[in-house]
Design an enzyme around this catalytic site. Sequence first.
Site, PDB file in Angstrom:
ATOM      1  N   GLU A 153      92.762 -19.171 -57.319  1.00 58.62           N
ATOM      2  CA  GLU A 153      91.495 -19.893 -57.170  1.00 58.62           C
ATOM      3  C   GLU A 153      90.520 -19.166 -56.250  1.00 58.62           C
ATOM      4  O   GLU A 153      90.764 -19.065 -55.048  1.00 58.62           O
ATOM      5  CB  GLU A 153      91.796 -21.288 -56.596  1.00 58.62           C
ATOM      6  CG  GLU A 153      90.571 -22.145 -56.368  1.00 58.62           C
ATOM      7  CD  GLU A 153      90.904 -23.546 -55.856  1.00 58.62           C
ATOM      8  OE1 GLU A 153      91.999 -23.751 -55.296  1.00 58.62           O
ATOM      9  OE2 GLU A 153      90.059 -24.436 -56.033  1.00 58.62           O
ATOM     10  N   GLU A 159      85.612 -20.321 -46.920  1.00 66.15           N
ATOM     11  CA  GLU A 159      87.076 -20.441 -46.963  1.00 66.15           C
ATOM     12  C   GLU A 159      87.797 -19.130 -47.243  1.00 66.15           C
ATOM     13  O   GLU A 159      88.971 -18.994 -46.922  1.00 66.15           O
ATOM     14  CB  GLU A 159      87.477 -21.504 -47.997  1.00 66.15           C
ATOM     15  CG  GLU A 159      86.930 -22.878 -47.637  1.00 66.15           C
ATOM     16  CD  GLU A 159      87.429 -23.982 -48.541  1.00 66.15           C
ATOM     17  OE1 GLU A 159      88.595 -23.951 -48.941  1.00 66.15           O
ATOM     18  OE2 GLU A 159      86.620 -24.868 -48.848  1.00 66.15           O
ATOM     19  N   ASP A 186      87.063 -24.066 -59.650  1.00 65.92           N
ATOM     20  CA  ASP A 186      86.766 -25.300 -58.908  1.00 65.92           C
ATOM     21  C   ASP A 186      85.241 -25.479 -58.915  1.00 65.92           C
ATOM     22  O   ASP A 186      84.510 -24.675 -58.331  1.00 65.92           O
ATOM     23  CB  ASP A 186      87.318 -25.171 -57.481  1.00 65.92           C
ATOM     24  CG  ASP A 186      87.122 -26.431 -56.647  1.00 65.92           C
ATOM     25  OD1 ASP A 186      86.070 -27.100 -56.794  1.00 65.92           O
ATOM     26  OD2 ASP A 186      88.007 -26.731 -55.820  1.00 65.92           O
ATOM     27  N   HIS A 189      83.391 -25.239 -55.501  1.00 70.42           N
ATOM     28  CA  HIS A 189      83.173 -23.885 -54.983  1.00 70.42           C
ATOM     29  C   HIS A 189      82.125 -23.163 -55.838  1.00 70.42           C
ATOM     30  O   HIS A 189      81.280 -22.440 -55.318  1.00 70.42           O
ATOM     31  CB  HIS A 189      84.473 -23.076 -54.993  1.00 70.42           C
ATOM     32  CG  HIS A 189      85.542 -23.634 -54.097  1.00 70.42           C
ATOM     33  ND1 HIS A 189      85.355 -23.853 -52.757  1.00 70.42           N
ATOM     34  CD2 HIS A 189      86.820 -24.022 -54.357  1.00 70.42           C
ATOM     35  CE1 HIS A 189      86.458 -24.354 -52.222  1.00 70.42           C
ATOM     36  NE2 HIS A 189      87.370 -24.461 -53.178  1.00 70.42           N
ATOM     37  N   GLU A 247      89.969 -32.869 -57.791  1.00 69.89           N
ATOM     38  CA  GLU A 247      90.253 -32.491 -56.402  1.00 69.89           C
ATOM     39  C   GLU A 247      88.967 -32.800 -55.639  1.00 69.89           C
ATOM     40  O   GLU A 247      88.074 -31.954 -55.494  1.00 69.89           O
ATOM     41  CB  GLU A 247      90.620 -31.009 -56.288  1.00 69.89           C
ATOM     42  CG  GLU A 247      91.092 -30.688 -54.866  1.00 69.89           C
ATOM     43  CD  GLU A 247      91.149 -29.208 -54.595  1.00 69.89           C
ATOM     44  OE1 GLU A 247      92.235 -28.708 -54.264  1.00 69.89           O
ATOM     45  OE2 GLU A 247      90.104 -28.539 -54.721  1.00 69.89           O
TER      46      GLU A 247
END
Length: 272
Positions: A153, A159, A186, A189, A247
Amino acid sequence: MRSAITVSLVPEAKAGPFVFHNGLADGCAQAAALGYDAVEIFPPSAAALDATLLTGLLTQHRLRVAAVGTGAGWVVRKLSLTSPDAAVRREARAFIAEIVDFAGRFGAPAIIGSMQGRWEGAVTREQALAWLAEALTELGARASGHGTTLLYEPLNRYETNLFNRVGDTAAWLRAQKITHVRILADLFHMNIEEADSAAALREAGDLVGHVHFADSNRRAIGLGQTHVAPIMAALRAIGYAGYLSAEIFPLPDAAAAAKQTITAFRQHTAAR
Ligand code: LER
Ligand code: MN
């Protein structure tokens, strides 16, 4: 496409982007009641998971495991695949390998997100990417032994500094000839990093293996400002048949976030 929702079993991740935080039995019951296809599990470690208990819950609720996260290795133990310390890198790989094996028994992939770490200090980007490639190759082969794949990912810039964009990640995986590894896209992101999320998904094509279905503010899809239609069109265009997994933060509360996600999932995947 299939629907999934996150269940975190990690007390240290109480404030993290996971919907259910009250154990596997509760998470599975709530997911099934809303008609989800699967749960995505965020465990403290493989050893903390009980395969018999999980099998029972999946059978009882007619659910599958969409994926199993490895981020607790970072959150709880500060393990990373790109640590300057060889012993830490080794431990990180061992921690992930156990989760790959556990997930594999359920036909599910493990996720490498936070465990990728970052390059800094004495570690050059080139060195960090070499360690990452080594780990992905080894763990991908392990996942393949279970008939599944490994998910890698790209994360936003706050991050990691390894890969922030889906297209770059796809190009690198292809150039490195890394097999058995798919990209976890994701949407949270991507909202931060991509110029055009739909175009990025088309670029990655068949390398897209999993989707974190999150709006721009990491709330349920529909509660932020992401334009979902072009993203769904791109996923259909590349023949994506995997999970759209929530998520997200449990906002305004877990039940409402779960309900909003399944409503949005049905709306966006309805036959057209
Ligand atoms: C993990 O899936 C992820 O998206 C990271 O931001 C960790 O929270
Ligand atoms: Mn994610």
